[in-house]
Design a protein around this motif. Structure first.
Motif, PDB file in Angstrom:
ATOM      1  N   GLU A 128      10.143 -13.212  41.765  1.00  0.00           N
ATOM      2  CA  GLU A 128       8.474 -13.344  40.629  1.00  0.00           C
ATOM      3  C   GLU A 128       7.238 -13.835  41.710  1.00  0.00           C
ATOM      4  N   VAL A 129       7.772 -13.469  43.017  1.00  0.00           N
ATOM      5  CA  VAL A 129       6.829 -14.532  43.677  1.00  0.00           C
ATOM      6  C   VAL A 129       6.031 -13.699  44.631  1.00  0.00           C
ATOM      7  N   PRO A 130       4.541 -13.475  44.969  1.00  0.00           N
ATOM      8  CA  PRO A 130       4.475 -12.050  45.954  1.00  0.00           C
ATOM      9  C   PRO A 130       4.022 -13.394  47.097  1.00  0.00           C
ATOM     10  N   ALA A 131       3.881 -14.309  47.003  1.00  0.00           N
ATOM     11  CA  ALA A 131       4.269 -14.737  48.398  1.00  0.00           C
ATOM     12  C   ALA A 131       5.825 -14.786  49.324  1.00  0.00           C
ATOM     13  N   VAL A 132       6.328 -14.677  48.121  1.00  0.00           N
ATOM     14  CA  VAL A 132       7.893 -14.494  49.027  1.00  0.00           C
ATOM     15  C   VAL A 132       7.506 -12.930  49.674  1.00  0.00           C
ATOM     16  N   THR A 133       6.879 -11.571  48.805  1.00  0.00           N
ATOM     17  CA  THR A 133       6.669 -10.762  48.960  1.00  0.00           C
ATOM     18  C   THR A 133       6.108 -11.026  50.955  1.00  0.00           C
ATOM     19  N   ARG A 134       5.044 -11.006  50.365  1.00  0.00           N
ATOM     20  CA  ARG A 134       4.618 -11.103  51.670  1.00  0.00           C
ATOM     21  C   ARG A 134       5.053 -12.349  53.297  1.00  0.00           C
ATOM     22  N   ALA A 135       6.006 -12.189  53.033  1.00  0.00           N
ATOM     23  CA  ALA A 135       7.025 -14.034  53.990  1.00  0.00           C
ATOM     24  C   ALA A 135       7.676 -12.596  53.959  1.00  0.00           C
ATOM     25  N   ALA A 136       8.880 -11.481  53.613  1.00  0.00           N
ATOM     26  CA  ALA A 136       9.463 -11.009  53.456  1.00  0.00           C
ATOM     27  C   ALA A 136       8.732 -10.273  54.201  1.00  0.00           C
ATOM     28  N   GLU A 137       7.834  -9.391  54.927  1.00  0.00           N
ATOM     29  CA  GLU A 137       7.270  -8.745  55.499  1.00  0.00           C
ATOM     30  C   GLU A 137       6.864  -9.266  57.152  1.00  0.00           C
ATOM     31  N   LEU A 138       5.952 -10.395  56.287  1.00  0.00           N
ATOM     32  CA  LEU A 138       6.344 -10.932  58.195  1.00  0.00           C
ATOM     33  C   LEU A 138       7.045 -10.949  58.864  1.00  0.00           C
ATOM     34  N   VAL A 139       8.575 -11.539  57.877  1.00  0.00           N
ATOM     35  CA  VAL A 139       9.231 -11.678  58.965  1.00  0.00           C
ATOM     36  C   VAL A 139       9.990 -10.995  59.320  1.00  0.00           C
ATOM     37  N   ALA A 140       9.825  -9.444  58.463  1.00  0.00           N
ATOM     38  CA  ALA A 140      10.290  -8.130  58.759  1.00  0.00           C
ATOM     39  C   ALA A 140       9.791  -7.300  60.225  1.00  0.00           C
ATOM     40  N   GLU A 141       8.405  -7.397  60.202  1.00  0.00           N
ATOM     41  CA  GLU A 141       7.717  -7.852  60.686  1.00  0.00           C
ATOM     42  C   GLU A 141       7.173  -8.391  62.800  1.00  0.00           C
ATOM     43  N   GLY A 142       8.414  -9.318  62.507  1.00  0.00           N
ATOM     44  CA  GLY A 142       8.651 -10.130  63.567  1.00  0.00           C
ATOM     45  C   GLY A 142       8.364 -10.963  64.109  1.00  0.00           C
ATOM     46  N   ALA A 143       7.099 -11.702  62.811  1.00  0.00           N
ATOM     47  CA  ALA A 143       6.197 -12.979  63.590  1.00  0.00           C
ATOM     48  C   ALA A 143       6.325 -14.041  63.718  1.00  0.00           C
ATOM     49  N   ILE A 144       7.678 -13.999  63.222  1.00  0.00           N
ATOM     50  CA  ILE A 144       8.477 -15.569  64.078  1.00  0.00           C
ATOM     51  C   ILE A 144       9.392 -15.796  64.488  1.00  0.00           C
ATOM     52  N   GLY A 145       9.776 -14.241  65.080  1.00  0.00           N
ATOM     53  CA  GLY A 145      10.932 -14.011  65.307  1.00  0.00           C
ATOM     54  C   GLY A 145      12.160 -14.076  64.802  1.00  0.00           C
ATOM     55  N   ARG A 146      13.341 -15.121  65.500  1.00  0.00           N
ATOM     56  CA  ARG A 146      14.767 -14.619  64.212  1.00  0.00           C
ATOM     57  C   ARG A 146      15.087 -15.598  63.549  1.00  0.00           C
ATOM     58  N   VAL A 147      14.865 -15.477  62.185  1.00  0.00           N
ATOM     59  CA  VAL A 147      15.299 -16.971  61.078  1.00  0.00           C
ATOM     60  C   VAL A 147      15.999 -17.458  61.380  1.00  0.00           C
ATOM     61  N   ILE A 148      15.815 -18.439  61.845  1.00  0.00           N
ATOM     62  CA  ILE A 148      17.250 -19.737  61.470  1.00  0.00           C
ATOM     63  C   ILE A 148      18.026 -20.779  60.774  1.00  0.00           C
ATOM     64  N   GLN A 149      16.963 -20.411  60.237  1.00  0.00           N
ATOM     65  CA  GLN A 149      17.279 -22.112  59.297  1.00  0.00           C
ATOM     66  C   GLN A 149      15.826 -21.963  57.632  1.00  0.00           C
ATOM     67  N   THR A 150      16.002 -21.997  56.463  1.00  0.00           N
ATOM     68  CA  THR A 150      15.429 -21.989  55.678  1.00  0.00           C
ATOM     69  C   THR A 150      15.702 -23.489  54.495  1.00  0.00           C
ATOM     70  N   VAL A 151      14.357 -24.177  54.151  1.00  0.00           N
ATOM     71  CA  VAL A 151      14.756 -25.560  53.502  1.00  0.00           C
ATOM     72  C   VAL A 151      13.671 -25.288  52.538  1.00  0.00           C
ATOM     73  N   GLY A 152      14.032 -25.129  51.170  1.00  0.00           N
ATOM     74  CA  GLY A 152      14.020 -25.053  49.817  1.00  0.00           C
ATOM     75  C   GLY A 152      14.211 -26.337  48.587  1.00  0.00           C
ATOM     76  N   LEU A 153      12.555 -26.185  48.189  1.00  0.00           N
ATOM     77  CA  LEU A 153      13.097 -27.511  47.447  1.00  0.00           C
ATOM     78  C   LEU A 153      12.462 -26.673  46.201  1.00  0.00           C
ATOM     79  N   GLY A 154      12.926 -26.791  45.419  1.00  0.00           N
ATOM     80  CA  GLY A 154      12.918 -26.515  43.765  1.00  0.00           C
ATOM     81  C   GLY A 154      12.054 -27.613  42.411  1.00  0.00           C
ATOM     82  N   PRO A 155      11.502 -27.792  42.722  1.00  0.00           N
ATOM     83  CA  PRO A 155      11.564 -29.724  41.462  1.00  0.00           C
ATOM     84  C   PRO A 155      10.869 -28.596  40.728  1.00  0.00           C
ATOM     85  N   HIS A 156      11.113 -28.998  39.886  1.00  0.00           N
ATOM     86  CA  HIS A 156      11.297 -28.894  38.138  1.00  0.00           C
ATOM     87  C   HIS A 156      10.120 -30.118  37.372  1.00  0.00           C
TER      88      HIS A 156
END
Length: 335
Positions: A128-156
């Motif tokens: 439910e986050v359009p920014a993640v949709t766009r990030a997935a497109e960029l990753v699929a296009e090879g914009a940042i090479g091979r993904v080797i780490q994610t850092v996820g922060l979920g404050p509420h």
């Protein structure tokens, strides 16, 4: 024909987005049922005033015209309803967490295998986050090479005054890692292309709410797979001055650049869905608010075609299993 869906359990406000996005994707909201009158009911009726409340859940499960059941009741109850729905021939979209114990997950796996139904979990911090949709497109296009780490922060934000009793009951919500951190585990697996992972660190704590011993207000996880590494932090500490419920962020590190998502707010900038892209030729901020939410239309297509375009079934199982294993590790138990 228009796909018809119904909701069983509206105890969490996530049901608002689950239902609204299915309607936007072309489905029809046929009815709903919930136990009693939870605090979410007024907001639900305001959003869906013309959707009838069923006299019983069986009225929905026995209706052959309903193909999909949404579940957003108390977390510990969702797995049992998922099993009942699938045994009644329905596919299921559950709010997270889809289950709160390993025994529940085993029952869901067995029911999916026996019935051939779809059990999907709406990990809203991706779906439910359009920014993640766009990030997935960029990753699929090879914009940042091979993904080797994610850092996820979920404050509420705690929003204590609006929280029901079950929110403070560890067994009811499953623990902070089972609950909130499932979002970030989902994103780690998705962006690194991992189908399995090892939890290397997990901890939970209650540092700001000593009068609520059942509440875990802080949690963290480190995990790794053959494809990459991940770090996750979740909490209930969002200060009141922030104009939204949490400053959720995701950093995706690739071999040739990185993407940072500031999903819901970026202090000093208007709007949501801020995406920062840096690689060898680009260093820019992108407004990703119009990138769309393809999960919901894909799920409707999967129900029609018996496919797995929205989310592989195995992925949903793996996210929930890793969250449960992390929770057990953090609490010193054996998963």
């Amino acid at each position: 024909m228009t796909l018809r869906f119904a909701a069983i359990g509206i105890d969490h406000r996530h049901v608002y987005g689950m239902a609204a996005n299915l309607i936007e994707a072309g489905a029809s909201f046929a009815g709903w049922w919930t136990e009693g009158h939870p605090g979410t009911e007024a907001g639900f009726l305001e959003r869906f005033p013309d959707v009838p409340r069923a006299a019983s859940p069986e009225a929905l499960l026995d209706d052959p015209s309903i193909a999909l059941i949404l579940l957003s009741g108390i977390p510990r109850d969702r797995a049992a309803w998922a099993v009942k729905a699938m045994e009644a021939g329905k596919d299921v979209m559950s709010d997270k967490p889809g289950c709160t114990t390993m025994e529940q997950l085993d029952a869901i796996r067995a029911t999916v295998a026996a019935t051939g139904r779809i059990w999907s979990v709406d990990f809203s911090e991706r779906f439910e986050v359009p920014a993640v949709t766009r990030a997935a497109e960029l990753v699929a296009e090879g914009a940042i090479g091979r993904v080797i780490q994610t850092v996820g922060l979920g404050p509420h934000r705690l929003n204590r005054a609006t929280r029901p009793d079950w929110f403070f009951d560890r067994d009811a919500y499953g623990g902070i890692l089972t609950d909130i951190a499932s979002h970030q585990i989902d994103q780690f697996l998705y962006f690194t292309g991992s189908t399995e992972a090892e939890i290397t660190l997990a901890s939970v704590g209650n540092y700001a709410n000593p009068d609520d011993p059942g509440l875990q207000d802080f949690g963290e996880i480190a995990l790794r797979s053959p494809q990459g590494h991940g770090y996750i932090r979740v909490d209930w500490y969002t200060p009141d001055a922030l104009p939204t419920w949490g400053d959720g962020r995701l950093t995706i590190l690739g071999t040739e650049g990185y993407i940072e998502l500031r999903k819901y707010v970026d202090v000093g900038h208007d709007g949501t869905d801020h995406l920062i892209l840096v690689n060898a030729t680009r260093c820019e901020r992108i407004d990703a608010s119009t990138a769309g939410l393809p999960y919901f239309a894909r799920l409707l297509a999967d129900i029609r075609d018996r496919s797995e375009t929205a989310m592989p079934q195995a992925h949903a199982f793996t996210v929930c299993e890793l969250a449960l294993r992390a929770q057990a590790m953090a609490e010193g138990a054996r998963a």
